[in-house]
Design a protein around this motif. Sequence first.
Motif, PDB file in Angstrom:
ATOM      1  N   LEU A  48       0.766  -1.165   0.423  1.00 40.21           N
ATOM      2  CA  LEU A  48       0.185  -0.140  -0.155  1.00 40.21           C
ATOM      3  C   LEU A  48       1.167   1.070  -0.259  1.00 40.21           C
ATOM      4  CD1 LEU A  48      -2.510  -0.720   2.835  1.00 40.21           C
ATOM      5  CD2 LEU A  48      -3.085  -0.179   0.104  1.00 40.21           C
ATOM      6  N   SER A 104      -0.409   2.663  -3.586  1.00 43.19           N
ATOM      7  CA  SER A 104      -1.214   3.548  -2.559  1.00 43.19           C
ATOM      8  C   SER A 104      -2.539   2.370  -3.250  1.00 43.19           C
ATOM      9  CB  SER A 104      -1.157   4.968  -3.449  1.00 43.19           C
ATOM     10  OG  SER A 104      -0.450   5.349  -2.729  1.00 43.19           O
ATOM     11  N   LYS A 105      -2.348   1.208  -3.369  1.00 43.76           N
ATOM     12  CA  LYS A 105      -3.311   0.625  -4.200  1.00 43.76           C
ATOM     13  C   LYS A 105      -3.146  -1.132  -3.454  1.00 43.76           C
ATOM     14  CE  LYS A 105      -2.603  -0.563  -7.852  1.00 43.76           C
ATOM     15  NZ  LYS A 105      -3.136  -0.303 -10.016  1.00 43.76           N
ATOM     16  N   ASP A 158      -2.418  -5.125  -4.105  1.00 50.32           N
ATOM     17  CA  ASP A 158      -1.993  -5.228  -5.176  1.00 50.32           C
ATOM     18  C   ASP A 158      -1.223  -6.755  -4.781  1.00 50.32           C
ATOM     19  OD1 ASP A 158      -0.508  -6.964  -6.892  1.00 50.32           O
ATOM     20  OD2 ASP A 158      -0.609  -4.773  -7.910  1.00 50.32           O
TER      21      ASP A 158
END
Length: 353
Positions: free
Chosen positions: A269, A273-274, A276
């Motif tokens: 993250l 920023s997401k 995965d």
Amino acid sequence: MSEINLSMAINTGVTVISNAFIERFINEANASHIRFYLYLMYYSQNHRSFSISSACDFLEDSEKDIIRSINYWEKQGLFKVTRADENTITAIRISDVSGIPDENSTMSSDIQSETSLYDDGDEDETIFTNPQPVNITELDLTQVLYKAGELAGRPLSSSEIDFICELNERLKFTTELIIYLYEYCCITKGINRFKYIESVALAWADKDLLTVDAAKSEAEVFNTENATVMKAFGLSRLPGASEKQYITKWFHSYNMSVEMVAEACSRTLIQLSKPDFKYTDGILKNWFKSGLANLDDVKNGDKAHYAAKQNLKVVNSSNPKPVYNRFNNFVQREYSNEKMEDLTNKLLEKSII
């Protein structure tokens, strides 16, 4: 998807629905089963084959719903289904309803082994084969429906009621297990959506978790592993099929601890920023190959990596590369002390003159 051969015993030029069908079957079947039966009766008048996908398009139903309807009418004795294997239907013969004895509509399921295809809601399908069907009378349906509705805090749909019956009849879920299913999903997890409950039930069935104790043990493992990852990623849903494969690999192939998996998710993250899963897998795979067994090993590995980078910077700064520009982008001349003194004297002589 391959074409499925289609034939019927009724030979008419129009779509005829037998009075016997209306009198004996229409009140027991749900709307989806009736719509598919009518569609097949209509379609068979001008076609000798059909595909599951064409039925899905026409009825705007899922493949799961179509397969359920086929299995339902096969159990009732209205369809004679031929299969190449347990997952592949090759032919369906529509029987003349008037020629079927009344008792077959209720007893056919007790003398046949059936295959049912269900969808888990995450784009993957699971096949369940029940070689020893459980008599539906073993289910205390009144109690189950009352408790399920109470735990869900909402009325149960007809599809949900059908599914509860199928859990008992085809997947051998007991009254206690179905009630615990709703307790676990609606109370423990706080999610009362039918699709979620269905996906959990099919996951338990796929692992042969047919007792409350077995389901509770699985729930503990699920809460420890899957919930760790989904919470670390900030996701409030069940992991999908491919995501489950990653999670299983991290905990059971790489043998990572809960803390290490959570740390890898956190680093993902920070970096992307997401969420995965593939990126996180790369982190954990690197730790696994490096022999890092706990967070202390990870921290020590980070320190060693940082120290190596700093040493590289020192080496690079001690040997600076020459800077080239338009003033010094050519080979510089070199003079000895004697030659420099001689040049200086000559310049002095010229200045005096």
